[in-house]
Design a protein around this motif. Structure first.
Motif, PDB file in Angstrom:
ATOM      1  N   ILE A 101      18.261  18.815  15.851  1.00 39.61           N
ATOM      2  CA  ILE A 101      19.208  17.786  15.418  1.00 39.61           C
ATOM      3  C   ILE A 101      18.580  16.870  14.376  1.00 39.61           C
ATOM      4  O   ILE A 101      19.188  16.567  13.334  1.00 39.61           O
ATOM      5  CB  ILE A 101      19.701  16.975  16.637  1.00 39.61           C
ATOM      6  CG1 ILE A 101      20.596  17.836  17.520  1.00 39.61           C
ATOM      7  CG2 ILE A 101      20.456  15.720  16.183  1.00 39.61           C
ATOM      8  CD1 ILE A 101      20.986  17.184  18.828  1.00 39.61           C
ATOM      9  N   GLU A 102      17.371  16.412  14.647  1.00 39.80           N
ATOM     10  CA  GLU A 102      16.686  15.521  13.693  1.00 39.80           C
ATOM     11  C   GLU A 102      16.440  16.232  12.367  1.00 39.80           C
ATOM     12  O   GLU A 102      16.619  15.649  11.287  1.00 39.80           O
ATOM     13  CB  GLU A 102      15.362  15.040  14.285  1.00 39.80           C
ATOM     14  CG  GLU A 102      15.484  14.061  15.438  1.00 39.80           C
ATOM     15  CD  GLU A 102      15.682  12.621  14.980  1.00 39.80           C
ATOM     16  OE1 GLU A 102      15.910  12.378  13.785  1.00 39.80           O
ATOM     17  OE2 GLU A 102      15.609  11.730  15.851  1.00 39.80           O
ATOM     18  N   ALA A 142      10.771   7.859   4.002  1.00 34.52           N
ATOM     19  CA  ALA A 142      11.000   6.883   5.064  1.00 34.52           C
ATOM     20  C   ALA A 142      11.825   7.490   6.194  1.00 34.52           C
ATOM     21  O   ALA A 142      11.556   7.249   7.385  1.00 34.52           O
ATOM     22  CB  ALA A 142      11.693   5.645   4.500  1.00 34.52           C
ATOM     23  N   ALA A 143      12.830   8.300   5.828  1.00 37.85           N
ATOM     24  CA  ALA A 143      13.649   8.951   6.840  1.00 37.85           C
ATOM     25  C   ALA A 143      12.824   9.925   7.667  1.00 37.85           C
ATOM     26  O   ALA A 143      12.993  10.033   8.889  1.00 37.85           O
ATOM     27  CB  ALA A 143      14.825   9.672   6.174  1.00 37.85           C
ATOM     28  N   GLU A 144      11.916  10.646   7.009  1.00 33.12           N
ATOM     29  CA  GLU A 144      11.033  11.566   7.728  1.00 33.12           C
ATOM     30  C   GLU A 144      10.148  10.813   8.723  1.00 33.12           C
ATOM     31  O   GLU A 144       9.978  11.251   9.870  1.00 33.12           O
ATOM     32  CB  GLU A 144      10.159  12.330   6.736  1.00 33.12           C
ATOM     33  CG  GLU A 144      10.896  13.352   5.894  1.00 33.12           C
ATOM     34  CD  GLU A 144      10.017  13.962   4.823  1.00 33.12           C
ATOM     35  OE1 GLU A 144      10.492  14.857   4.124  1.00 33.12           O
ATOM     36  OE2 GLU A 144       8.838  13.527   4.673  1.00 33.12           O
ATOM     37  N   ARG A 145       9.596   9.688   8.281  1.00 32.00           N
ATOM     38  CA  ARG A 145       8.723   8.917   9.167  1.00 32.00           C
ATOM     39  C   ARG A 145       9.483   8.415  10.393  1.00 32.00           C
ATOM     40  O   ARG A 145       9.014   8.524  11.527  1.00 32.00           O
ATOM     41  CB  ARG A 145       8.100   7.740   8.410  1.00 32.00           C
ATOM     42  CG  ARG A 145       7.163   8.141   7.292  1.00 32.00           C
ATOM     43  CD  ARG A 145       6.313   6.964   6.815  1.00 32.00           C
ATOM     44  NE  ARG A 145       7.104   5.861   6.300  1.00 32.00           N
ATOM     45  CZ  ARG A 145       7.491   5.737   5.021  1.00 32.00           C
ATOM     46  NH1 ARG A 145       7.184   6.694   4.141  1.00 32.00           N
ATOM     47  NH2 ARG A 145       8.177   4.687   4.618  1.00 32.00           N
ATOM     48  N   ALA A 146      10.669   7.869  10.144  1.00 34.04           N
ATOM     49  CA  ALA A 146      11.466   7.337  11.250  1.00 34.04           C
ATOM     50  C   ALA A 146      11.853   8.446  12.225  1.00 34.04           C
ATOM     51  O   ALA A 146      11.790   8.267  13.454  1.00 34.04           O
ATOM     52  CB  ALA A 146      12.717   6.650  10.706  1.00 34.04           C
ATOM     53  N   SER A 147      12.226   9.598  11.674  1.00 37.48           N
ATOM     54  CA  SER A 147      12.603  10.723  12.521  1.00 37.48           C
ATOM     55  C   SER A 147      11.413  11.224  13.335  1.00 37.48           C
ATOM     56  O   SER A 147      11.528  11.495  14.533  1.00 37.48           O
ATOM     57  CB  SER A 147      13.173  11.851  11.654  1.00 37.48           C
ATOM     58  OG  SER A 147      13.579  12.936  12.440  1.00 37.48           O
ATOM     59  N   GLN A 148      10.265  11.332  12.689  1.00 43.87           N
ATOM     60  CA  GLN A 148       9.086  11.836  13.394  1.00 43.87           C
ATOM     61  C   GLN A 148       8.637  10.878  14.495  1.00 43.87           C
ATOM     62  O   GLN A 148       8.237  11.315  15.576  1.00 43.87           O
ATOM     63  CB  GLN A 148       7.941  12.069  12.405  1.00 43.87           C
ATOM     64  CG  GLN A 148       6.761  12.832  12.975  1.00 43.87           C
ATOM     65  CD  GLN A 148       7.098  14.296  13.209  1.00 43.87           C
ATOM     66  OE1 GLN A 148       8.028  14.626  13.945  1.00 43.87           O
ATOM     67  NE2 GLN A 148       6.346  15.173  12.561  1.00 43.87           N
ATOM     68  N   LEU A 149       8.728   9.597  14.236  1.00 46.41           N
ATOM     69  CA  LEU A 149       8.356   8.629  15.261  1.00 46.41           C
ATOM     70  C   LEU A 149       9.286   8.733  16.473  1.00 46.41           C
ATOM     71  O   LEU A 149       8.837   8.600  17.624  1.00 46.41           O
ATOM     72  CB  LEU A 149       8.373   7.207  14.692  1.00 46.41           C
ATOM     73  CG  LEU A 149       7.173   6.869  13.791  1.00 46.41           C
ATOM     74  CD1 LEU A 149       7.400   5.542  13.083  1.00 46.41           C
ATOM     75  CD2 LEU A 149       5.888   6.820  14.618  1.00 46.41           C
ATOM     76  N   ARG A 150      10.570   8.975  16.235  1.00 40.87           N
ATOM     77  CA  ARG A 150      11.485   9.181  17.358  1.00 40.87           C
ATOM     78  C   ARG A 150      11.087  10.404  18.172  1.00 40.87           C
ATOM     79  O   ARG A 150      11.111  10.382  19.409  1.00 40.87           O
ATOM     80  CB  ARG A 150      12.928   9.321  16.853  1.00 40.87           C
ATOM     81  CG  ARG A 150      13.580   8.014  16.449  1.00 40.87           C
ATOM     82  CD  ARG A 150      15.083   8.178  16.238  1.00 40.87           C
ATOM     83  NE  ARG A 150      15.392   9.044  15.111  1.00 40.87           N
ATOM     84  CZ  ARG A 150      15.527   8.620  13.855  1.00 40.87           C
ATOM     85  NH1 ARG A 150      15.354   7.337  13.568  1.00 40.87           N
ATOM     86  NH2 ARG A 150      15.824   9.463  12.888  1.00 40.87           N
TER      87      ARG A 150
END
Length: 261
Positions: free
Chosen positions: A224-225, A243-251
């Motif tokens: 999904i991510e 930035a979107a990749e970082r936020a997604s990976q942190l989730r």
């Protein structure tokens, strides 16, 4: 869901759900799976009623053709029995709302919580082409023939197919395909990005099933991510995508570590 099975079958579509996999089948082979507003309403209803456990949806069709496009009765003055005719749509005040309702059957295939695979054989024309384009991935038979015939009929493709077509092949190629209404065969479809995989017709459904199994093998939330990242990439700058990749990976890391948001 069972309350609608006969209604959906009458419209030309069938839904089968097995665990995390759903299969949607166009089931009017004697009509080459020609489409109608009733079919589009059934497709929209299927999308809204899918169990939350479903992760992958395979779209397939019975017979020699995936879909020969819109039922030709729609182009007659009287239209398809029981449906609003093209003439009435043009004359009436609710044309935009009517077409928007038709489009609903083509939208849910792009949902971020699903991965959708179209298995396409024979002719996929007009509405049939657009339905295949609604899916995330396309596995096609060697005999496949795509065509967007709406412009040749004095119309435009209006069942949400123009954006994925442009995203896949670019605006110049998309214009040429739509404006000429020409056939796109399997080799070209794979070369320009319309098809992810080309296989012999006898292997089409097995290949789609294998792809579905491979998609189901990865963790649901990671898929999904990843889909969300890829879907939004075209509208983001590089910095925004980073930035979107970082936020997604942190989730994902927090989820794997059992850390609550």
């Amino acid at each position: 869901m069972t309350d609608h099975v006969d209604e959906w079958a009458e419209a030309g579509v069938r839904l089968d759900v097995e665990g995390e996999l759903a299969t949607v089948t166009l089931c009017r082979p004697e009509r080459r799976n020609a489409q109608s507003p009733a079919l589009w309403r059934a497709l929209a209803a299927i999308g809204s009623e899918l169990p939350g456990t479903v992760r992958v949806v395979v779209l397939r069709a019975e017979g020699v053709s995936f879909s020969a496009g819109l039922n030709r009765q729609a182009f007659t003055p009287e239209g398809i029995p029981g449906e609003v005719s093209f003439i009435d749509i043009a004359k009436g005040p609710n044309g935009d709302a009517i077409i928007a309702e038709y489009q609903e059957g083509f939208l849910w295939w792009r949902r971020p919580d699903l991965v959708t695979v179209a298995a396409v054989q024979g002719h996929a024309v007009g509405a049939g082409f657009q339905l295949a384009l609604s899916c995330d991935l396309r596995v096609v038979a060697e005999d496949v023939q795509f065509a967007m015939k709406e412009t040749a009929l004095g119309l435009v493709p209006d069942l949400t197919g123009t954006k994925p077509l442009v995203d896949l092949v670019g605006p110049a190629r998309a214009l040429e395909i739509c404006a000429t209404g020409r056939w796109v065969h399997a080799e070209e479809a794979e070369r320009i990005g319309l098809a992810n995989l080309v296989v012999p017709a006898s292997e089409l459904h097995a290949a789609a099933s294998d792809l579905a199994a491979a998609l189901l093998a990865s963790p649901r939330d990671a898929v999904i991510e990843t889909k969300a990242l890829l879907q939004g990439a075209g509208a983001r700058t590089l910095e925004e995508q980073r930035a979107a990749e970082r936020a997604s990976q942190l989730r994902r890391l927090r989820d794997l570590a059992g850390i609550a948001e």
